[in-house]
Design a protein around this motif. Sequence first.
Motif, PDB file in Angstrom:
ATOM      1  N   ASP A  40       0.862  -1.181   0.000  1.00 37.04           N
ATOM      2  CA  ASP A  40       0.000   0.000   0.000  1.00 37.04           C
ATOM      3  C   ASP A  40       0.898   1.231   0.000  1.00 37.04           C
ATOM      4  OD1 ASP A  40      -2.175   1.708   0.178  1.00 37.04           O
ATOM      5  OD2 ASP A  40      -2.290   1.548   2.356  1.00 37.04           O
ATOM      6  N   ILE A  41       1.017   1.864  -1.135  1.00 36.55           N
ATOM      7  CA  ILE A  41       1.880   3.034  -1.265  1.00 36.55           C
ATOM      8  C   ILE A  41       1.051   4.286  -1.032  1.00 36.55           C
ATOM      9  CG2 ILE A  41       3.334   4.348  -2.847  1.00 36.55           C
ATOM     10  CD1 ILE A  41       3.970   1.622  -4.186  1.00 36.55           C
ATOM     11  N   ILE A  42       1.543   5.145  -0.139  1.00 35.16           N
ATOM     12  CA  ILE A  42       0.845   6.385   0.174  1.00 35.16           C
ATOM     13  C   ILE A  42       1.706   7.574  -0.243  1.00 35.16           C
ATOM     14  CG2 ILE A  42      -0.455   5.343   2.072  1.00 35.16           C
ATOM     15  CD1 ILE A  42       1.496   6.715   4.017  1.00 35.16           C
ATOM     16  N   THR A  43       1.084   8.717  -0.339  1.00 38.41           N
ATOM     17  CA  THR A  43       1.814   9.926  -0.695  1.00 38.41           C
ATOM     18  C   THR A  43       2.569  10.442   0.530  1.00 38.41           C
ATOM     19  OG1 THR A  43      -0.002  11.380  -0.085  1.00 38.41           O
ATOM     20  CG2 THR A  43       0.036  10.576  -2.374  1.00 38.41           C
ATOM     21  N   MET A  44       3.535  11.315   0.292  1.00 36.16           N
ATOM     22  CA  MET A  44       4.263  11.945   1.395  1.00 36.16           C
ATOM     23  C   MET A  44       3.302  12.779   2.242  1.00 36.16           C
ATOM     24  SD  MET A  44       6.913  12.366   3.175  1.00 36.16           S
ATOM     25  CE  MET A  44       8.367  11.887   2.301  1.00 36.16           C
ATOM     26  N   GLU A  45       2.346  13.441   1.588  1.00 34.50           N
ATOM     27  CA  GLU A  45       1.364  14.235   2.330  1.00 34.50           C
ATOM     28  C   GLU A  45       0.562  13.353   3.290  1.00 34.50           C
ATOM     29  OE1 GLU A  45      -2.168  17.507   1.571  1.00 34.50           O
ATOM     30  OE2 GLU A  45      -1.313  16.461  -0.140  1.00 34.50           O
ATOM     31  N   GLU A  46       0.143  12.180   2.831  1.00 34.93           N
ATOM     32  CA  GLU A  46      -0.607  11.256   3.690  1.00 34.93           C
ATOM     33  C   GLU A  46       0.269  10.750   4.832  1.00 34.93           C
ATOM     34  OE1 GLU A  46      -3.331   7.219   3.369  1.00 34.93           O
ATOM     35  OE2 GLU A  46      -2.628   8.178   1.529  1.00 34.93           O
ATOM     36  N   GLY A  52       3.696  12.391  11.002  1.00 36.06           N
ATOM     37  CA  GLY A  52       4.407  13.598  11.403  1.00 36.06           C
ATOM     38  C   GLY A  52       3.601  14.535  12.289  1.00 36.06           C
ATOM     39  N   VAL A  53       2.425  14.912  11.826  1.00 36.87           N
ATOM     40  CA  VAL A  53       1.592  15.863  12.568  1.00 36.87           C
ATOM     41  C   VAL A  53       1.061  15.235  13.858  1.00 36.87           C
ATOM     42  CG1 VAL A  53      -0.494  17.295  12.421  1.00 36.87           C
ATOM     43  CG2 VAL A  53       1.006  17.092  10.457  1.00 36.87           C
ATOM     44  N   GLN A  54       0.942  13.935  13.883  1.00 37.71           N
ATOM     45  CA  GLN A  54       0.433  13.228  15.070  1.00 37.71           C
ATOM     46  C   GLN A  54       1.509  13.013  16.132  1.00 37.71           C
ATOM     47  OE1 GLN A  54      -2.855  12.575  15.390  1.00 37.71           O
ATOM     48  NE2 GLN A  54      -3.095  13.564  13.405  1.00 37.71           N
ATOM     49  N   GLY A  55       2.744  13.455  15.854  1.00 34.70           N
ATOM     50  CA  GLY A  55       3.820  13.327  16.834  1.00 34.70           C
ATOM     51  C   GLY A  55       4.421  11.943  16.931  1.00 34.70           C
ATOM     52  N   LYS A  56       4.347  11.180  15.851  1.00 33.96           N
ATOM     53  CA  LYS A  56       4.852   9.809  15.865  1.00 33.96           C
ATOM     54  C   LYS A  56       6.276   9.674  15.317  1.00 33.96           C
ATOM     55  CE  LYS A  56       0.238   7.861  15.410  1.00 33.96           C
ATOM     56  NZ  LYS A  56      -0.636   7.044  14.557  1.00 33.96           N
ATOM     57  N   LEU A  57       6.921  10.808  14.972  1.00 34.22           N
ATOM     58  CA  LEU A  57       8.293  10.773  14.471  1.00 34.22           C
ATOM     59  C   LEU A  57       9.214  11.321  15.546  1.00 34.22           C
ATOM     60  CD1 LEU A  57       7.714  12.160  10.863  1.00 34.22           C
ATOM     61  CD2 LEU A  57       7.857   9.780  11.602  1.00 34.22           C
ATOM     62  N   ASN A  58      10.332  10.640  15.769  1.00 29.89           N
ATOM     63  CA  ASN A  58      11.269  11.052  16.802  1.00 29.89           C
ATOM     64  C   ASN A  58      12.638  11.355  16.227  1.00 29.89           C
ATOM     65  OD1 ASN A  58       9.431  10.641  18.962  1.00 29.89           O
ATOM     66  ND2 ASN A  58       9.827   8.452  18.853  1.00 29.89           N
ATOM     67  N   ASN A  59      13.331  12.291  16.848  1.00 29.78           N
ATOM     68  CA  ASN A  59      14.716  12.592  16.529  1.00 29.78           C
ATOM     69  C   ASN A  59      15.559  11.485  17.146  1.00 29.78           C
ATOM     70  OD1 ASN A  59      17.408  13.547  16.750  1.00 29.78           O
ATOM     71  ND2 ASN A  59      16.669  15.648  16.530  1.00 29.78           N
ATOM     72  N   ASN A  60      16.303  10.760  16.339  1.00 28.51           N
ATOM     73  CA  ASN A  60      17.100   9.639  16.847  1.00 28.51           C
ATOM     74  C   ASN A  60      18.184  10.081  17.821  1.00 28.51           C
ATOM     75  OD1 ASN A  60      15.663   7.704  15.464  1.00 28.51           O
ATOM     76  ND2 ASN A  60      17.031   7.716  13.709  1.00 28.51           N
ATOM     77  N   ASN A  71       3.972  22.316  10.809  1.00 25.47           N
ATOM     78  CA  ASN A  71       3.015  21.221  10.610  1.00 25.47           C
ATOM     79  C   ASN A  71       2.530  21.123   9.168  1.00 25.47           C
ATOM     80  OD1 ASN A  71       3.097  20.055  13.125  1.00 25.47           O
ATOM     81  ND2 ASN A  71       1.452  21.323  13.927  1.00 25.47           N
ATOM     82  N   ARG A  72       3.363  21.537   8.250  1.00 27.47           N
ATOM     83  CA  ARG A  72       3.031  21.501   6.821  1.00 27.47           C
ATOM     84  C   ARG A  72       3.123  20.074   6.313  1.00 27.47           C
ATOM     85  NH1 ARG A  72       6.618  24.506   2.228  1.00 27.47           N
ATOM     86  NH2 ARG A  72       5.585  23.582   0.447  1.00 27.47           N
ATOM     87  N   THR A  73       2.120  19.645   5.580  1.00 25.91           N
ATOM     88  CA  THR A  73       2.110  18.286   5.044  1.00 25.91           C
ATOM     89  C   THR A  73       2.228  18.246   3.526  1.00 25.91           C
ATOM     90  OG1 THR A  73      -0.302  18.259   4.991  1.00 25.91           O
ATOM     91  CG2 THR A  73       0.767  17.360   6.962  1.00 25.91           C
ATOM     92  N   ASN A  74       1.906  19.322   2.844  1.00 28.45           N
ATOM     93  CA  ASN A  74       1.983  19.359   1.379  1.00 28.45           C
ATOM     94  C   ASN A  74       3.237  20.113   0.969  1.00 28.45           C
ATOM     95  OD1 ASN A  74       1.775  19.808  -1.364  1.00 28.45           O
ATOM     96  ND2 ASN A  74      -0.440  20.106  -1.308  1.00 28.45           N
ATOM     97  N   TRP A  75       4.194  19.401   0.399  1.00 28.60           N
ATOM     98  CA  TRP A  75       5.463  19.993  -0.032  1.00 28.60           C
ATOM     99  C   TRP A  75       5.598  19.980  -1.548  1.00 28.60           C
ATOM    100  CZ3 TRP A  75       8.820  22.360   3.266  1.00 28.60           C
ATOM    101  CH2 TRP A  75       8.521  22.232   4.628  1.00 28.60           C
ATOM    102  N   ASP A  76       4.480  19.833  -2.271  1.00 28.40           N
ATOM    103  CA  ASP A  76       4.521  19.784  -3.728  1.00 28.40           C
ATOM    104  C   ASP A  76       4.879  21.134  -4.345  1.00 28.40           C
ATOM    105  OD1 ASP A  76       3.892  17.130  -3.665  1.00 28.40           O
ATOM    106  OD2 ASP A  76       1.746  17.440  -4.014  1.00 28.40           O
ATOM    107  N   VAL A  77       4.498  22.224  -3.692  1.00 30.58           N
ATOM    108  CA  VAL A  77       4.750  23.566  -4.208  1.00 30.58           C
ATOM    109  C   VAL A  77       5.483  24.361  -3.143  1.00 30.58           C
ATOM    110  CG1 VAL A  77       3.655  25.667  -5.069  1.00 30.58           C
ATOM    111  CG2 VAL A  77       2.650  23.458  -5.594  1.00 30.58           C
ATOM    112  N   ALA A  78       6.493  25.093  -3.568  1.00 33.04           N
ATOM    113  CA  ALA A  78       7.258  25.920  -2.613  1.00 33.04           C
ATOM    114  C   ALA A  78       6.341  26.993  -2.025  1.00 33.04           C
ATOM    115  CB  ALA A  78       8.436  26.562  -3.311  1.00 33.04           C
TER     116      ALA A  78
END
Length: 80
Positions: A40-46, A52-60, A71-78
């Motif tokens: 199941d391939i999802i977009t980067m925005e998804e 990301g926005v849900q706080g599930k990513l951690n700095n190693n 909290n930007r999720t759409n990076w398709d356009v600058a």
Amino acid sequence: WQQDYGSGGNKKGEGGVKRSFAFDDFYHLESLSVEHPGIDIITMEEFLTREGVQGKLNNNANGKVKLPPRNRTNWDVAQS
């Protein structure tokens, strides 16, 4: 990802040769889910919305939650 190889932004260069390429020109991700139903391939925005926005990513390095900038999720356009 898109790379322009000196065509001045045109899709085709001299002699009608394609000079601008996108990720899908090399990796046919759309057909993977047809050939392999378990993928199941999802977009980067998804992904950024789900994780990301849900706080599930951690700095190693320090274990702290890492959020997308503003909290930007759409990076398709600058954006400025």
